[in-house]
Enzyme design. Sequence first.
Site, PDB file in Angstrom:
ATOM      1  N   ASP A  27      22.021  17.907  37.253  1.00 26.51           N
ATOM      2  CA  ASP A  27      21.631  17.518  38.612  1.00 26.51           C
ATOM      3  C   ASP A  27      22.877  17.101  39.394  1.00 26.51           C
ATOM      4  O   ASP A  27      23.315  15.958  39.334  1.00 26.51           O
ATOM      5  CB  ASP A  27      20.623  16.356  38.496  1.00 26.51           C
ATOM      6  CG  ASP A  27      20.181  15.842  39.850  1.00 26.51           C
ATOM      7  OD1 ASP A  27      20.559  16.444  40.875  1.00 26.51           O
ATOM      8  OD2 ASP A  27      19.453  14.833  39.865  1.00 26.51           O
ATOM      9  N   ASN A  29      23.447  16.965  42.750  1.00 30.97           N
ATOM     10  CA  ASN A  29      23.333  16.151  43.970  1.00 30.97           C
ATOM     11  C   ASN A  29      22.460  14.917  43.774  1.00 30.97           C
ATOM     12  O   ASN A  29      22.132  14.215  44.744  1.00 30.97           O
ATOM     13  CB  ASN A  29      22.813  17.002  45.143  1.00 30.97           C
ATOM     14  CG  ASN A  29      21.391  17.486  44.898  1.00 30.97           C
ATOM     15  OD1 ASN A  29      20.805  17.191  43.852  1.00 30.97           O
ATOM     16  ND2 ASN A  29      20.831  18.208  45.848  1.00 30.97           N
ATOM     17  N   ASP A  31      19.280  14.393  43.004  1.00 32.83           N
ATOM     18  CA  ASP A  31      17.924  14.287  43.581  1.00 32.83           C
ATOM     19  C   ASP A  31      16.824  14.430  42.527  1.00 32.83           C
ATOM     20  O   ASP A  31      15.656  14.548  42.860  1.00 32.83           O
ATOM     21  CB  ASP A  31      17.739  15.334  44.686  1.00 32.83           C
ATOM     22  CG  ASP A  31      17.739  16.760  44.125  1.00 32.83           C
ATOM     23  OD1 ASP A  31      18.017  16.940  42.917  1.00 32.83           O
ATOM     24  OD2 ASP A  31      17.443  17.700  44.886  1.00 32.83           O
ATOM     25  N   ASP A 104      17.759  36.273  35.994  1.00 31.14           N
ATOM     26  CA  ASP A 104      16.406  36.595  35.555  1.00 31.14           C
ATOM     27  C   ASP A 104      15.783  37.469  36.632  1.00 31.14           C
ATOM     28  O   ASP A 104      15.874  37.144  37.819  1.00 31.14           O
ATOM     29  CB  ASP A 104      15.604  35.295  35.417  1.00 31.14           C
ATOM     30  CG  ASP A 104      14.702  35.302  34.218  1.00 31.14           C
ATOM     31  OD1 ASP A 104      13.998  36.301  34.042  1.00 31.14           O
ATOM     32  OD2 ASP A 104      14.710  34.312  33.467  1.00 31.14           O
ATOM     33  N   ASP A 205      12.089  39.919  32.988  1.00 33.90           N
ATOM     34  CA  ASP A 205      10.910  39.127  32.660  1.00 33.90           C
ATOM     35  C   ASP A 205       9.706  40.029  32.356  1.00 33.90           C
ATOM     36  O   ASP A 205       9.464  41.001  33.081  1.00 33.90           O
ATOM     37  CB  ASP A 205      10.589  38.232  33.869  1.00 33.90           C
ATOM     38  CG  ASP A 205       9.459  37.270  33.607  1.00 33.90           C
ATOM     39  OD1 ASP A 205       9.652  36.354  32.813  1.00 33.90           O
ATOM     40  OD2 ASP A 205       8.371  37.467  34.196  1.00 33.90           O
ATOM     41  N   GLU A 283      12.636  41.100  28.056  1.00 32.75           N
ATOM     42  CA  GLU A 283      11.801  40.083  27.416  1.00 32.75           C
ATOM     43  C   GLU A 283      10.661  40.780  26.678  1.00 32.75           C
ATOM     44  O   GLU A 283       9.522  40.836  27.128  1.00 32.75           O
ATOM     45  CB  GLU A 283      11.228  39.097  28.445  1.00 32.75           C
ATOM     46  CG  GLU A 283      10.635  37.875  27.772  1.00 32.75           C
ATOM     47  CD  GLU A 283       9.414  37.278  28.451  1.00 32.75           C
ATOM     48  OE1 GLU A 283       8.858  36.325  27.893  1.00 32.75           O
ATOM     49  OE2 GLU A 283       9.000  37.779  29.511  1.00 32.75           O
ATOM     50  N   ASP A 341      10.082  29.000  26.920  1.00 29.09           N
ATOM     51  CA  ASP A 341       8.658  29.216  26.656  1.00 29.09           C
ATOM     52  C   ASP A 341       8.264  28.805  25.242  1.00 29.09           C
ATOM     53  O   ASP A 341       7.090  28.934  24.876  1.00 29.09           O
ATOM     54  CB  ASP A 341       8.305  30.716  26.793  1.00 29.09           C
ATOM     55  CG  ASP A 341       8.446  31.231  28.208  1.00 29.09           C
ATOM     56  OD1 ASP A 341       8.239  30.452  29.154  1.00 29.09           O
ATOM     57  OD2 ASP A 341       8.760  32.428  28.368  1.00 29.09           O
TER      58      ASP A 341
END
Length: 589
Positions: A27, A29, A31, A104, A205, A283, A341
């Site tokens: 992270d 920044n 947030d 992706d 995907d 995938e 997943d």
Amino acid sequence: MQSNAQKPRPWWQTAVFYQIYPRSFADGNGDGTGDLAGMIDHLDYLQDLGVDAIWLSPHYPSPMFDCGYDVADYTAVAAEYGTLDDFKRFLEEVHQRGMYLILDLVLNHTSHQHAWFVESRASKSNPKRDWYVWRAGKNGAPPNNWLSTFGGPAWEFDPTTGEYYYHFFFKEQPDLNWRNPAVKQAMFEAIRFWLDLGVDGFRLDAISTLFEDPDLQDNQSPYTQADLYRLGQQAKIEQDQARIITAFRSMLGRQYDQPGIHELMRELRQLCDSYEDRVLVGETEEISYYGDGTNELHLVFNFPLMETRRLTPTWVINNQRERLATLPEAAWPCNTLGNHDSPRVYSRFADGQHDDQNARLALALLLSLRGTPFLYNGEETGMRDYLFPDLERFKDRLSLWAYQMERQVMGASHEQAVIRAAEYGRDKCRTPLQWADAPNAGFSPADVEPWLPVNPDFSEGINVEAQRHDPGSLWNFYRTMLHLRKKLPALMHGEFKLIGAKQNGDQQPDILAFLRQSAQPQQSCLVVMNFSDKPCGNPILDMTPLAAEFKTSQARVLFANTQHREDALNLSLFELAPFEILILELQQA
Ligand code: NOJ
């Protein structure tokens, strides 16, 4: 030797990939959500760890009904991650470090908020109507009995035009109609957009779901979704699980691997090959997606390795025998132990007694099997599944579906249902990376609530900072193994040959031994692993194949995870310590 031995080996065959799940990696920044700034800040970290290439999970604008796998614009960047300029900088910084980046690519469906779908649903005569799969119902019911792999029917009634649209995943992910050439053209333009920017390829995907049976015939299945959910939850052993997966697939039988898909893969490959040195990773575990090994996808995953509940030498031997034998000659394998997943690899192989040893064996195996390895962010510190029992904080809507199934089908209490829903869903492996023993594990500032709860075990040493300073940590094991692999051509691209090893006891065979041999440069490495907590004397049972090829039974020890190993050992006379991992070099006769 293969005829293409003279060609330089493509980078993606020797690289180790690391999957970044953008919301949870870093992270930048402050947030509460990961972003491109955080990724840029941690590129030195990845390089130092020994990573060569990054697979970035979707970074496109998205309403996040499926954490970014519901794309609302294929040629832009989600505001929560930054801007297109931030992306360009990220890519440049990746390349400056000699690393690679693949994106992706979600081709099967868009978000229901994508402008294409907004138009498509507006009226039956809209020019984009046929970009998605629309059908009239039958006597007030959906067009057929197809189901969504994420639960419930695969058809959603849309009152604006009184028809149903098809969705293999959530209803917020309408399937594109790939039989419409305009869809292909639009997607190929989006692909070119990123290739022109310089990305090194794509992870594709749900690639097998692009086409459906054009006649929309019903699936034939003796089971309902509720039956399969119940059976899945009751499955005790791996064989039960495998049977249920087969039944699940037949329940969706006419919704994937349909005619047209391989032609499309070949076109995609041609598009990709019109640029230099790019890669397509599917995938899917289906070998057929390699085509003849040169004309469809470059890589497809050995998913059985990610799905097995226990890694044993027998399991690995069978898996390798089966996959390597069916692979086209020019095709290259690809192995992984975890992704966004699946359960975290550390948790999956933990037995409560030898968790750490099992995690090390798993990594050593992944990095020494033939094929390109894919790591998942956080596994280097042994991040565990975090089953937070808080319905309100679940982000993966699969957990919410599982909660309902638990209540309605399994008759579970609220408390039980929440726990099982946490197990079923995917939030457990998507929690923020644990960088330090600091508030929010150093992921976000103390006064900010990260998008998913942080696993509190960061304070028990499961964080990067602590493990970096501990030479015996799992993190340092990862780093050592990753750097060692780069120095060993045999491990990176050598042939794979099983060696007869001692398989102790009646219950559980324990020793795995295999040879990896490269021709250019010539190198032979023998990998020997003890999967048990008992020492094993003279683990190599059958010296014949080794004796025929090597002038001596002396081997040089390149790596051992136990102390007190001499620099050399005699292959016909040595003892393996419990859970020992040995990488040895042999001299050709
Ligand atoms: C596979 C992705 O890995 C998963 O996270 C996603 O939910 C589905 N495809 C749908 O895009």
